[in-house]
Design a protein around this motif. Structure first.
Motif, mmCIF file in Angstrom:
data_model
loop_
_atom_site.group_PDB
_atom_site.id
_atom_site.type_symbol
_atom_site.label_atom_id
_atom_site.label_comp_id
_atom_site.label_asym_id
_atom_site.label_seq_id
_atom_site.Cartn_x
_atom_site.Cartn_y
_atom_site.Cartn_z
ATOM 1 N N ARG A 247 4.453 6.143 -2.593
ATOM 2 C CA ARG A 247 4.583 7.393 -3.348
ATOM 3 C C ARG A 247 3.767 7.406 -4.626
ATOM 4 O O ARG A 247 3.628 8.458 -5.256
ATOM 5 C CB ARG A 247 6.061 7.658 -3.652
ATOM 6 N N SER A 248 3.244 6.266 -5.047
ATOM 7 C CA SER A 248 2.443 6.200 -6.263
ATOM 8 C C SER A 248 1.059 5.649 -5.943
ATOM 9 O O SER A 248 0.856 5.003 -4.915
ATOM 10 C CB SER A 248 3.122 5.312 -7.316
ATOM 11 N N THR A 249 0.117 5.907 -6.834
ATOM 12 C CA THR A 249 -1.258 5.433 -6.662
ATOM 13 C C THR A 249 -1.693 4.715 -7.924
ATOM 14 O O THR A 249 -1.536 5.234 -9.032
ATOM 15 C CB THR A 249 -2.215 6.606 -6.396
ATOM 16 N N LEU A 258 -9.206 3.469 -0.514
ATOM 17 C CA LEU A 258 -9.641 4.862 -0.553
ATOM 18 C C LEU A 258 -8.607 5.743 -1.260
ATOM 19 O O LEU A 258 -8.968 6.750 -1.876
ATOM 20 C CB LEU A 258 -9.887 5.361 0.872
ATOM 21 N N LYS A 259 -7.347 5.360 -1.185
ATOM 22 C CA LYS A 259 -6.326 6.104 -1.925
ATOM 23 C C LYS A 259 -6.541 5.949 -3.424
ATOM 24 O O LYS A 259 -6.438 6.921 -4.190
ATOM 25 C CB LYS A 259 -4.926 5.613 -1.533
ATOM 26 N N ASP A 286 1.704 11.563 -8.338
ATOM 27 C CA ASP A 286 1.791 12.868 -7.690
ATOM 28 C C ASP A 286 0.510 13.306 -6.992
ATOM 29 O O ASP A 286 0.141 14.479 -7.035
ATOM 30 C CB ASP A 286 2.193 13.932 -8.715
ATOM 31 N N LEU A 287 -0.200 12.384 -6.338
ATOM 32 C CA LEU A 287 -1.317 12.808 -5.497
ATOM 33 C C LEU A 287 -0.775 13.575 -4.290
ATOM 34 O O LEU A 287 0.380 13.380 -3.894
ATOM 35 C CB LEU A 287 -2.121 11.601 -5.025
ATOM 36 N N PRO A 288 -1.573 14.454 -3.698
ATOM 37 C CA PRO A 288 -1.091 15.208 -2.517
ATOM 38 C C PRO A 288 -0.555 14.281 -1.433
ATOM 39 O O PRO A 288 -1.149 13.247 -1.121
ATOM 40 C CB PRO A 288 -2.349 15.946 -2.046
ATOM 41 N N GLY A 289 0.575 14.661 -0.854
ATOM 42 C CA GLY A 289 1.243 13.803 0.115
ATOM 43 C C GLY A 289 0.468 13.580 1.396
ATOM 44 O O GLY A 289 0.748 12.633 2.129
ATOM 45 N N TRP A 290 -0.505 14.441 1.701
ATOM 46 C CA TRP A 290 -1.247 14.301 2.953
ATOM 47 C C TRP A 290 -2.277 13.175 2.900
ATOM 48 O O TRP A 290 -2.791 12.754 3.953
ATOM 49 C CB TRP A 290 -1.956 15.612 3.304
ATOM 50 N N ILE A 291 -2.600 12.677 1.701
ATOM 51 C CA ILE A 291 -3.672 11.691 1.592
ATOM 52 C C ILE A 291 -3.328 10.403 2.333
ATOM 53 O O ILE A 291 -4.150 9.862 3.087
ATOM 54 C CB ILE A 291 -3.976 11.406 0.103
ATOM 55 N N GLY A 292 -2.108 9.906 2.146
ATOM 56 C CA GLY A 292 -1.719 8.669 2.813
ATOM 57 C C GLY A 292 -1.791 8.761 4.327
ATOM 58 O O GLY A 292 -2.451 7.940 4.981
ATOM 59 N N PRO A 331 -7.265 -3.066 3.803
ATOM 60 C CA PRO A 331 -7.186 -2.684 2.394
ATOM 61 C C PRO A 331 -7.820 -1.326 2.097
ATOM 62 O O PRO A 331 -7.317 -0.590 1.226
ATOM 63 C CB PRO A 331 -7.938 -3.803 1.669
ATOM 64 N N LEU A 332 -8.888 -0.963 2.781
ATOM 65 C CA LEU A 332 -9.564 0.290 2.464
ATOM 66 C C LEU A 332 -8.725 1.511 2.832
ATOM 67 O O LEU A 332 -8.652 2.485 2.064
ATOM 68 C CB LEU A 332 -10.916 0.366 3.180
ATOM 69 N N PHE A 333 -8.080 1.488 3.981
ATOM 70 C CA PHE A 333 -7.358 2.661 4.474
ATOM 71 C C PHE A 333 -5.846 2.555 4.278
ATOM 72 O O PHE A 333 -5.121 3.489 4.621
ATOM 73 C CB PHE A 333 -7.678 2.880 5.953
ATOM 74 N N GLY A 334 -5.368 1.435 3.767
ATOM 75 C CA GLY A 334 -3.944 1.262 3.543
ATOM 76 C C GLY A 334 -3.514 1.775 2.178
ATOM 77 O O GLY A 334 -4.325 2.253 1.375
ATOM 78 N N PRO A 335 -2.214 1.677 1.874
ATOM 79 C CA PRO A 335 -1.713 2.162 0.578
ATOM 80 C C PRO A 335 -2.167 1.326 -0.599
ATOM 81 O O PRO A 335 -2.196 1.808 -1.727
ATOM 82 C CB PRO A 335 -0.188 2.100 0.754
#
Length: 413
Positions: A247-249, A258-259, A286-292, A331-335
């Motif tokens: 939920r956080s970045t 990438l996130k 609060d990044l858009p939820g669709w990104i993950g 690592p690139l495409f994960g959270p």
């Protein structure tokens, strides 16, 4: 084994001894989390094992502050515990007899030699024949002492050191026909950190049914042991903790995903105007939820494309390059894309560079070195918005490595 090869092994052993000495009685925050979790389970405070700061990225959980000094002294602190409950249960008995420093010493005695052994395994897997083992070992030691990926893993005595060894060991065993041992190694790696479970694809691509059976049975046994020792409640708490992380970045030069890059762009473009771009570590809740989910889907598609590109390659080469690609995709495409996650692709990087034109190989290697935080840290005062810019640069370089892998696969084997 030749005399030169024996000298290479002695060189790696000598490095391991001095590195253990340098780490002795340290208090690595990542590893200390396992000791704290074991202590909490042993003392009846299991409800605090998966405590974390607001937004996860904020250092030691506030709920641990009241007893952290009592456990490890005034200088002790630990990052949140985000490992499967099994490791808290296994660590619990040891917390009654040794403190965090002693626990770190014991783990260093295992993990540092495993990193040295990983050099030998990587040499078996992808060392060009023209490179003597002694040169390979010397370059690896230089990388361990200068590159951010191994330095961060050693600084934190990170269990990534063990999982990296286990993945390399599995690849080496497969090359020698010992697929059951490979399956067992991957199951243990997945029990330490969940993401190594994806490397089971190297068993699938080769049709190693006995290896897959060993992976499944060992994985089930470890899961059953975890439930028996820690109970279902802690496993639900573990899953909730993983959800909190997503939920956080964190925008940071030590988190190359990438996130994180999306968060860096949000800061640089002013989409998050309240954020100071000169902050060392930027937490965005609060990044858009669709990104993950979008990145997860993209990672699946990239993995499928890699699988397709490798189908006609010889079995050993297909396994090696698939593992290298997965070491980038995770690592690139994960959270999270902690720098120490890139330790595996760093060790296997020669497998790619040897398949590229010389100019491209040199350029790619130089780009990886140039964007290392160990080099860039001194530039922070001179570069405005250093954190988001260097995060984007680091992610771009590792994306370029992934693109170069696909480019290399277009050339003849």
């Amino acid at each position: 084994m030749s005399r030169a090869d024996r000298f290479a092994i002695l060189l790696l052993a000598a490095w391991a001894v001095q590195r253990i000495a340098a780490m002795w009685n340290g208090l690595p925050p990542d590893l200390s989390a396992i000791h704290v979790a074991g202590w909490l389970l042993r003392t009846g405070r299991a409800d605090l094992i998966y405590a974390m700061p607001p937004g996860f990225f904020g250092g030691q959980p506030p709920a641990w502050d009241s007893f952290a000094a009592a456990i490890g002294g005034p200088d002790f602190f630990a990052f949140p515990f985000v490992y499967p409950p099994l490791w808290a249960a296994l660590a619990a008995p040891f917390t009654a007899v040794i403190g965090p420093a002693g626990f770190g010493n014991a783990v260093a005695l295992v993990q540092v030699p495993l990193l040295a052994a990983s050099v030998v395994l990587a040499a078996r897997l992808c060392r060009p024949l023209a490179v003597p083992l002694i040169v390979w070992a010397a370059v690896a030691i230089l990388a361990f002492e200068t590159c951010a990926q191994p330095m961060l893993a050693l600084l934190h005595n990170q269990p990534t050191l063990t999982t990296t060894f286990l993945v390399l060991f599995a690849l080496d065993r497969l090359n020698r026909g010992a697929e059951v041992a490979a399956g067992l190694a991957l199951a243990l790696a997945a029990a330490i950190k969940l993401t190594p479970a994806l490397f089971v694809l190297v068993l699938v691509i080769g049709g190693h049914r006995r290896g897959l059976a060993a992976f499944a049975l060992a994985g089930a046994a470890l899961a059953g042991l975890s439930l028996a020792l820690a109970g279902p409640g802690l496993h639900w708490a573990f899953l909730e903790a993983l959800g909190e992380i997503k939920r956080s970045t964190l925008v940071s030069i030590v988190n190359l995903s990438l996130k994180s890059a999306a968060g860096a762009l949000a800061v640089l473009t002013g989409a998050r105007p309240a954020i100071d771009p000169d902050t060392v570590n930027i937490v965005l809740p609060d990044l858009p939820g669709w990104i993950g989910p979008a990145l997860t889907l993209a990672g699946v598609l990239v993995t499928a494309a890699l699988w397709r590109a490798l189908r006609q390659r010889p079995a050993a080469e297909a396994r090696l390059l698939l593992a290298f690609g997965l070491g980038l995709v995770v690592p690139l495409f994960g959270p999270l894309g902690w720098l120490h996650y890139y330790l595996l692709p760093l060790l296997l990087l020669p497998a790619l560079l040897a398949r590229l034109p010389r100019a491209a190989a040199i350029g790619l290697g130089a780009a990886i070195a140039a964007t290392s935080p160990t080099l860039l840290g001194s530039l922070r005062p001179m570069i405005p918005a250093f954190t988001p810019l260097m995060t984007l640069a680091g992610v771009a370089v590792w994306l370029a490595v992934l693109a170069a892998l696909f480019a290399a696969l277009r050339r003849p084997a």
